[in-house]
Design a protein around this motif. Structure first.
Motif, PDB file in Angstrom:
ATOM      1  N   ILE A  33       0.859  -1.189   0.000  1.00 19.16           N
ATOM      2  CA  ILE A  33       0.000   0.000   0.000  1.00 19.16           C
ATOM      3  C   ILE A  33       0.895   1.240   0.000  1.00 19.16           C
ATOM      4  O   ILE A  33       1.757   1.384   0.864  1.00 19.16           O
ATOM      5  CB  ILE A  33      -0.930   0.025   1.232  1.00 19.16           C
ATOM      6  N   THR A  34       0.717   2.102  -0.988  1.00 20.65           N
ATOM      7  CA  THR A  34       1.525   3.318  -1.061  1.00 20.65           C
ATOM      8  C   THR A  34       0.626   4.522  -0.829  1.00 20.65           C
ATOM      9  O   THR A  34      -0.408   4.668  -1.482  1.00 20.65           O
ATOM     10  CB  THR A  34       2.210   3.431  -2.438  1.00 20.65           C
ATOM     11  N   GLU A  50       0.412   8.612  -0.766  1.00 21.61           N
ATOM     12  CA  GLU A  50       1.079   9.841  -1.219  1.00 21.61           C
ATOM     13  C   GLU A  50       0.379  11.031  -0.576  1.00 21.61           C
ATOM     14  O   GLU A  50      -0.794  11.278  -0.817  1.00 21.61           O
ATOM     15  CB  GLU A  50       0.966   9.978  -2.749  1.00 21.61           C
ATOM     16  N   ARG A  65       5.431  10.479   1.728  1.00 21.82           N
ATOM     17  CA  ARG A  65       5.090   9.189   1.119  1.00 21.82           C
ATOM     18  C   ARG A  65       5.391   8.051   2.106  1.00 21.82           C
ATOM     19  O   ARG A  65       6.427   8.084   2.785  1.00 21.82           O
ATOM     20  CB  ARG A  65       5.891   8.972  -0.168  1.00 21.82           C
ATOM     21  N   ARG A  87       5.193   3.667   2.416  1.00 20.64           N
ATOM     22  CA  ARG A  87       4.918   2.369   1.784  1.00 20.64           C
ATOM     23  C   ARG A  87       4.716   1.334   2.888  1.00 20.64           C
ATOM     24  O   ARG A  87       5.573   1.154   3.760  1.00 20.64           O
ATOM     25  CB  ARG A  87       6.092   1.967   0.898  1.00 20.64           C
ATOM     26  N   ARG A 131      -9.567  -2.371   1.692  1.00 22.20           N
ATOM     27  CA  ARG A 131      -9.645  -1.480   0.532  1.00 22.20           C
ATOM     28  C   ARG A 131     -10.635  -0.331   0.799  1.00 22.20           C
ATOM     29  O   ARG A 131     -10.346   0.834   0.534  1.00 22.20           O
ATOM     30  CB  ARG A 131     -10.087  -2.287  -0.701  1.00 22.20           C
ATOM     31  N   CYS A 162      -9.169   2.127   3.142  1.00 19.67           N
ATOM     32  CA  CYS A 162      -8.167   2.946   2.451  1.00 19.67           C
ATOM     33  C   CYS A 162      -8.845   4.075   1.672  1.00 19.67           C
ATOM     34  O   CYS A 162      -8.396   5.219   1.700  1.00 19.67           O
ATOM     35  CB  CYS A 162      -7.339   2.089   1.484  1.00 19.67           C
ATOM     36  N   ASP A 163      -9.962   3.747   0.994  1.00 21.62           N
ATOM     37  CA  ASP A 163     -10.686   4.772   0.218  1.00 21.62           C
ATOM     38  C   ASP A 163     -11.205   5.864   1.139  1.00 21.62           C
ATOM     39  O   ASP A 163     -11.104   7.056   0.840  1.00 21.62           O
ATOM     40  CB  ASP A 163     -11.861   4.136  -0.549  1.00 21.62           C
ATOM     41  N   GLY A 188      -3.355  10.281  -1.615  1.00 20.80           N
ATOM     42  CA  GLY A 188      -3.555   9.231  -2.611  1.00 20.80           C
ATOM     43  C   GLY A 188      -3.192   7.888  -1.986  1.00 20.80           C
ATOM     44  O   GLY A 188      -2.186   7.782  -1.290  1.00 20.80           O
ATOM     45  N   GLN A 206      -2.673   3.807  -3.023  1.00 19.02           N
ATOM     46  CA  GLN A 206      -2.626   2.792  -4.074  1.00 19.02           C
ATOM     47  C   GLN A 206      -2.387   1.429  -3.455  1.00 19.02           C
ATOM     48  O   GLN A 206      -1.504   1.288  -2.600  1.00 19.02           O
ATOM     49  CB  GLN A 206      -1.458   3.086  -5.007  1.00 19.02           C
ATOM     50  N   GLU A 247      -1.486  -2.559  -4.195  1.00 14.08           N
ATOM     51  CA  GLU A 247      -0.987  -3.499  -5.200  1.00 14.08           C
ATOM     52  C   GLU A 247      -0.962  -4.887  -4.552  1.00 14.08           C
ATOM     53  O   GLU A 247      -0.457  -5.046  -3.442  1.00 14.08           O
ATOM     54  CB  GLU A 247       0.433  -3.053  -5.566  1.00 14.08           C
TER      55      GLU A 247
END
Ligand SMILES: [Zn+2]
Length: 421
Positions: A228-229, A231, A291, A293, A314, A317-318, A327, A329, A331
């Motif tokens: 999970i990144t 930003e 940032r 990670r 998920r 996170c949103d 932001g 993301q 993966e």
């Protein structure tokens, strides 16, 4: 239906010899005793392989190796062209590990075969001992490399794609270790194995706490890993006022707690979620993190439940991305399906425990093993033995000679049962 009832001699495990062999195997290491470091295709790994192969030849087994270094030592059965019964594990070890993880399943498997031979048993189906390559992900970043390729769980592009820290590809590393040839040939034909049984230390405290001698594994949990990144916006820790901040680490903190609550939300102790990596940029005391990670490990024996937790994470996170104007993301790095053990193997293990008056219980393997991938191509089971304080992957990892001998005896009986039908 005891497969050994017709035999004249009982099964005897040569406990002292087995322990001496475990000790010798531990001496092939790149770190001083009692720690063991044996990275795949290193000189220590190659010497350890030679040692085990010599023991297999001495026991009258026929050896074959595949292109990735998986080693098969075969005891041919009475009926040719029949599917084999496999057993085995791995001999590679992470840096500064102990001497029992994996090795008990390889040398214990060999001793089980020798014990059956000594008893006069003659298998109907072939019995095959496997030394599986690179169960540990240390060098190439993927665990269970050998069993994945055997079961078709990885495409062979890994040959070029996987590189170690020094930039050497899997292809170059395996060729340098003497394992050339086409990686596609590692995949075993369907029906090659009828069963696979792996003996392994528990790597957890439950057997010892319950004063039990054998764990009968019913399912193997599988990890999904996520990256999970986050930003946000960096800035001076003095200059940017609190209402104006988009701090990536504060958002990450909430996400980490979201992983925890997601894993707890199923109400099952078979669901576990961990954030083991948190990289902060720029990581300066007077700089607002711009940032972050995170690396997340999510495990369950129920794939659907694991997916539910993933959806919760998920969602969270949103929400956090919206609330904090950052932001986010996600993966998916890896998501293996969990494995189920076969009823016939579970029952054979329990029946062997009963015959030998060994206290056992059914349990789930929370760590994953080569058996997870072998279960995709064969009816599979695992035998766990206790290890001291549940410790593993450390130099003080310890399983008593008695525990190892109990597990080996059960394995021998199970192999006899499965190879007789
Ligand atoms: Zn292991």
């Amino acid at each position: 239906m005891c497969a050994l009832s017709a035999q004249s001699k009982p099964i005897t495990i040569d406990r002292d010899r087995l322990n001496r062999e475990l000790e010798t195997l531990a001496s092939f290491s790149d770190s001083p005793s009692p720690s063991v470091t044996r990275i795949v295709f290193s000189e220590s790994d190659r010497r350890a392989r030679e040692y085990v192969k010599d023991l297999c030849r001495e026991a009258g087994l026929v050896i074959r190796e595949d292109a990735v270094g998986n080693t098969f030592a075969r005891w041919n059965g009475d009926v040719s062209e029949e599917a084999a019964v496999g057993t085995g594990s791995h001999i590679d070890a992470i840096p500064n590990a102990g001497r029992y993880d994996g090795t008990v399943g390889v040398l214990g498997g060999l001793e089980a075969i020798r014990a059956l031979k000594r008893s006069g048993f003659s298998p109907k189906l072939p019995i095959e001992l496997l030394i599986l390559t690179s169960e540990e992900p240390t060098r190439f970043g993927i665990g269970c490399l050998g069993s994945r390729l055997i079961s078709g769980n990885r495409d062979t592009s890994v040959d070029e794609k996987l590189k170690d820290k020094g930039g050497q590809s899997l292809r170059d590393a395996r060729e340098a270790a003497g394992f050339g040839g086409d990686l596609r040939k590692v995949l075993l034909p369907r029906g090659y194995y009828r069963n696979f049984v792996e003996l392994h230390i528990e790597q957890g405290p439950l057997l010892e706490q319950g004063q039990l001698e054998i764990g009968v594994v019913t399912a193997i949990a599988a990890p999904a890993s996520l990256r999970i990144t986050i930003e946000g916006q960096g800035g001076h820790a003095g200059g940017v006022l609190m209402p104006d901040r988009r701090d990536a680490l504060c958002a990450a903190a909430e996400i980490i707690l979201g992983v925890e609550s997601g894993a707890k939300s199923t109400g099952s102790h078979d669901t576990v979620g961990t954030v083991g990596v948190c990289d902060v940029f720029p990581s300066a005391v007077n700089g607002i993190p711009s940032r972050v990670r995170l690396e997340v490990d999510l495990r369950d024996i129920d794939e659907k439940r694991r997916e539910t937790v993933f959806r919760l994470i998920r969602q969270r996170c949103d929400e956090i991305a919206g609330l904090r104007s950052v932001g986010v993301q996600i993966e998916i790095v890896n998501a293996d399906a969990p494995g189920e053990c076969a009823a016939e193997v579970v029952e054979a293990i329990e029946s062997a425990c009963g015959t030998n008056h060994l206290r056992s219980k059914r349990m789930v393997s929370r760590a994953y093993h080569d058996s997870l991938f072998m279960s995709r191509i064969a009816r599979t089971g695992m035998i766990f033995i206790p290890c001291r304080n549940g410790i593993s992957h450390r130099p003080d990892e310890y399983a008593s000679p008695e525990a190892i001998s109990n597990g080996t005896r059960v394995l021998a009986l199970v192999l006899a049962e499965l190879a007789s039908e």
